[in-house]
Write an enzyme that holds these catalytic residues in place. Structure first.
Site, PDB file in Angstrom:
ATOM      1  N   TRP A  85       0.798  -1.217   0.000  1.00 37.16           N
ATOM      2  CA  TRP A  85       0.000   0.000   0.000  1.00 37.16           C
ATOM      3  C   TRP A  85       0.843   1.287   0.000  1.00 37.16           C
ATOM      4  O   TRP A  85       0.468   2.304   0.581  1.00 37.16           O
ATOM      5  CB  TRP A  85      -1.005   0.005   1.153  1.00 37.16           C
ATOM      6  CG  TRP A  85      -2.012  -1.099   0.987  1.00 37.16           C
ATOM      7  CD1 TRP A  85      -1.955  -2.354   1.518  1.00 37.16           C
ATOM      8  CD2 TRP A  85      -3.198  -1.063   0.189  1.00 37.16           C
ATOM      9  NE1 TRP A  85      -3.025  -3.111   1.105  1.00 37.16           N
ATOM     10  CE2 TRP A  85      -3.821  -2.348   0.291  1.00 37.16           C
ATOM     11  CE3 TRP A  85      -3.824  -0.079  -0.599  1.00 37.16           C
ATOM     12  CZ2 TRP A  85      -5.003  -2.664  -0.364  1.00 37.16           C
ATOM     13  CZ3 TRP A  85      -5.001  -0.398  -1.243  1.00 37.16           C
ATOM     14  CH2 TRP A  85      -5.579  -1.679  -1.127  1.00 37.16           C
ATOM     15  N   LYS A 120      -6.168  -0.666  -5.006  1.00 35.73           N
ATOM     16  CA  LYS A 120      -6.899   0.567  -5.276  1.00 35.73           C
ATOM     17  C   LYS A 120      -6.032   1.426  -6.189  1.00 35.73           C
ATOM     18  O   LYS A 120      -4.861   1.108  -6.433  1.00 35.73           O
ATOM     19  CB  LYS A 120      -7.212   1.333  -3.979  1.00 35.73           C
ATOM     20  CG  LYS A 120      -8.376   0.765  -3.178  1.00 35.73           C
ATOM     21  CD  LYS A 120      -8.811   1.716  -2.075  1.00 35.73           C
ATOM     22  CE  LYS A 120     -10.023   1.178  -1.322  1.00 35.73           C
ATOM     23  NZ  LYS A 120     -10.521   2.130  -0.301  1.00 35.73           N
ATOM     24  N   ASP A 337     -33.403  -1.078 -16.253  1.00 33.65           N
ATOM     25  CA  ASP A 337     -34.046  -0.329 -15.172  1.00 33.65           C
ATOM     26  C   ASP A 337     -34.178   1.144 -15.552  1.00 33.65           C
ATOM     27  O   ASP A 337     -33.294   1.704 -16.203  1.00 33.65           O
ATOM     28  CB  ASP A 337     -33.194  -0.467 -13.909  1.00 33.65           C
ATOM     29  CG  ASP A 337     -33.550   0.564 -12.865  1.00 33.65           C
ATOM     30  OD1 ASP A 337     -34.664   0.475 -12.316  1.00 33.65           O
ATOM     31  OD2 ASP A 337     -32.728   1.481 -12.611  1.00 33.65           O
ATOM     32  N   GLU A 390     -38.003  -1.072 -18.798  1.00 32.16           N
ATOM     33  CA  GLU A 390     -38.912  -0.650 -17.729  1.00 32.16           C
ATOM     34  C   GLU A 390     -39.340   0.779 -18.070  1.00 32.16           C
ATOM     35  O   GLU A 390     -38.690   1.745 -17.697  1.00 32.16           O
ATOM     36  CB  GLU A 390     -38.211  -0.698 -16.364  1.00 32.16           C
ATOM     37  CG  GLU A 390     -39.164  -0.429 -15.221  1.00 32.16           C
ATOM     38  CD  GLU A 390     -38.490   0.093 -13.963  1.00 32.16           C
ATOM     39  OE1 GLU A 390     -39.046  -0.088 -12.879  1.00 32.16           O
ATOM     40  OE2 GLU A 390     -37.409   0.703 -14.063  1.00 32.16           O
TER      41      GLU A 390
END
Length: 670
Positions: A85, A120, A337, A390
């Site tokens: 890290w 990350k 959606d 939808e």
């Protein structure tokens, strides 16, 4: 091209005044396809950026490459378990495209850059702020149980998943989808989160036994808040790790295919979670990388971010997302959606009281074009794939071919039907039901656009609302569902529940949808763990023990649903043309119609039964009841005899006994 050559206008003459707008949409689509072909060769290549961005092993260079699109960033650094890290040791550089990238040689990192290690990306924005982000195209995200922090996870399994679904065909299913809407996490009875493995082992066999030929999976893409029902997506390429591993999801889909069940994904491209730590929001430090800047990029009702569909990079991201799920996980299609929200700048928050509103400045032309591109891609990847919108506004041409002047979906969800049922049950006594209104609501759809009909979905089951069964029977469901006792409230509820579902299935569309557990009248709403309920799983599960207990009447509703689905499949009912009304009598509450080979006769009257009722039939001949809701196994009173033959008279009428609150299905004997 003359405006008169547009097929949609030939079929729908009322659209003639809007021919220039429809023509303009088609020309815009062709211009976009031309630009894509010029730059990338094809839309398939344009939708292949998930193989470029993110983390990939390059055999030629013998190492891993990581690329990220972050145009407004000043600097990016890759960090994780592999470099303990260290926030500065692995700076990324801009390549010839302007993308950030870094290469990690295999020999140097083979012991640290390994399967299941965490990563990350540190982003330094234009103002010099530090942002710790998860790579945008990451395929696996996990949450730390102690800190609750989400991180990307390298996923390099030793062996690739071996698919065994090459014999699976979508053709017949796409013709007439019978969809079982489900959520893996809440599919078990336990007080906890269900897994892909548990769903595959214990739920898929139930769905197969019930006769459904497709499942629609909710909450597949990673979302930080479980209670969002999967609608606040953070990581679009990562299947939710709370349910298991990617291979376990693949196994679920593989098994479904071996059972002859298609798997449709509830895909959320209408918005994204606003979280900065987990999602795409302000990824490169700006508010306008993936989303519209300022107020336009925020949906107040959903508290979420809105994509800028006009950007090529956003189109690349979302179209690649579609291809990834189809290629990597063998999904058979998508239910999009929030299509209404996407199609309009006002997100559908208006009354569609004039046709102009489908073509005026309220329409988001970029989103409409995105849908056309998405549907083109889906059907190039698999011509039989199923795409469902939808969409509640009634946008003309939504489910027409793009070349006809449409948007390219296969089906729209008939969202007005469940709203109609809830409104009727909430505000009208049984004797006040309006059969003319009922017929209109269930048949009011374009003849050349296909709909998925449903009486209730997850929307109607959410906390604050009630399932149809609970609207009908309420607290009696907790005390009076035993077959050993008679209860007028339960008798009425079961009878009407059966009528509503058969009417919706047989009249309302070209496909059908049921939400998990509602087929047997699941008594409770759905409420995910949250602060307001003390993080309880009590209502985020399905109580299968109710339908598995022989002396409870849930089995009767379940048996009816199985019979209904079997009928639809046997006679290919939903693939038949729209129903033809044979009889409607508002005072007697009797409705009859023909669809395909079958005649459906309903009595909605709460008390009156009719003997020797003259009912018109479509053809002369002898008719027989092949199914009725008054059968004892379905919780009825056995007032009808399926052995009887009903011959037509000179006026093509048969003399029927029609009990109250019953549907009977008749077929002419050959």
């Amino acid at each position: 091209m003359s405006k008169h050559t547009l097929t949609i206008i030939k079929d729908e003459p009322w659209l003639e005044p809007f021919a220039p707008a429809i023509q303009s949409r088609l020309e815009r689509y062709h211009k976009a396809i031309h630009a894509i072909n010029e730059s990338m060769g094809s839309i398939l290549e344009f939708a292949n950026f998930h193989t470029y961005y993110g983390i990939h092993f390059e055999p030629v260079r013998n190492g891993w490459i990581y690329r990220e699109w972050a145009p407004a960033a000043r600097q990016l650094y890759l960090m994780g378990d592999f470099n303990w890290w260290d926030r500065n040791s692995h700076p990324m550089k801009r390549n010839h495209r302007g993308d950030w990238e870094i290469f990690l040689p295999y020999d140097q990192y083979k012991h640290t850059f390994v399967h299941q290690s965490k990563i990350k990306v540190r982003v330094v924005d234009a103002q010099g702020r530090d942002l710790d982000r998860i790579p945008a195209y990451i395929t696996r995200v996990v949450q730390d149980e102690k800190t609750h922090d989400f991180t990307g996870q390298l996923w390099f399994p030793d062996e690739e998943f071996e698919w065994a679904d090459s014999d699976f065909s979508l053709k017949e299913i796409a013709h007439m989808p019978l969809i079982y809407e489900c959520h893996v996490g809440m599919a078990q009875e336990k007080l906890g989160v269900g897994t892909y493995k548990e769903f595959e082992k214990s739920i898929l066999p139930r769905i197969k036994d019930a006769g459904y030929n497709a499942i629609q999976m909710m909450a597949v893409m990673e979302h930080p808040y479980y209670g969002s029902f999967g609608y606040h997506v953070s990581n679009f390429f990562a299947p939710s790790s709370r349910f298991g591993t990617p291979e376990e999801l693949k196994s679920l889909i593989n098994t479904a295919h071996q059972m002859g069940i298609a798997v449709i994904m509830d895909i959320v491209h209408s918005h994204a979670v606003k979280n900065v730590n987990e999602g795409l929001n302000e990824f490169d430090g700006s508010d306008h990388q993936y989303f519209h800047p300022g107020e336009r990029g925020y949906h107040e009702g959903w508290d979420s971010k809105l994509f800028d569909y006009g950007k090529w990079e956003v189109q690349e991201f979302l179209l690649s997302n579609i291809r990834y799920w189809m290629d990597e996980f063998h999904f058979d299609g998508f239910r999009f959606d929030g299509a209404t929200s996407m199609l309009y700048h006002h997100h559908g928050h208006t009354s569609f009281d004039s046709a102009e509103k489908y073509f005026d400045e309220g329409v988001d032309q970029d989103a409409l074009l995105y849908f056309q591109l998405a549907n083109t891609l889906i059907h190039q990847l698999n011509p039989d794939a199923i795409s469902i919108a939808e969409e509640v506004s009634g946008m003309p041409g939504l489910c027409r071919k793009i070349e006809d002047g449409g948007i390219g979906f296969d089906f729209r969800l008939a969202m007005g039907i469940p709203d109609y049922w809830i409104k009727t049950l909430k505000h009208k006594l049984d004797e006040q039901w309006d059969l003319f209104e009922l017929w209109h609501e269930l048949t009011n759809r374009p003849k050349k656009e296909k709909s998925i009909a449903y009486a209730e979905s997850h929307d109607q089951a959410l906390v604050g609302d009630k399932s149809l069964a609970f609207w009908l029977m309420d607290k009696e469901m907790y005390t009076s569902m035993s077959v050993l006792e008679q209860n007028l409230v339960v008798d009425r509820g079961i009878a009407i529940h059966k009528l509503i579902r058969m009417l919706t299935l047989s009249l309302g569309g070209e496909g059908y949808l049921n939400f998990i557990g509602n087929e047997f009248g699941h008594p409770e709403w759905v409420d995910f763990p949250r602060e307001g309920n003390n993080w309880s799983y009590q209502y985020a599960r399905r109580q299968w023990s109710l339908v598995d207990t022989p002396h409870l009447r849930y089995q009767q509703l379940d048996a009816w649903d199985k019979a209904m689905i079997h009928l639809a499949r046997k006679y290919e009912l939903l693939a038949q043309p729209h129903a033809t009304q044979l009889y409607l009598e508002p005072n007697k509450k009797i409705l009859a119609y023909e669809r395909g080979e079958l005649v459906f006769t309903f009595s909605f009257h709460p008390t009156d039964s009719y003997f020797g009722f003259p009912m018109p039939m479509p053809k002369a001949g002898d008719y027989q009841i092949i199914l009725h809701s008054d059968q004892k196994e379905f919780g009825g009173f056995e007032r009808l005899d399926k052995k009887l033959i009903y011959p037509t008279d000179k006026e093509n009428k048969v003399s029927l006994y029609i009990p109250n609150r019953v549907v009977m299905v008749l077929k002419r004997k050959k």
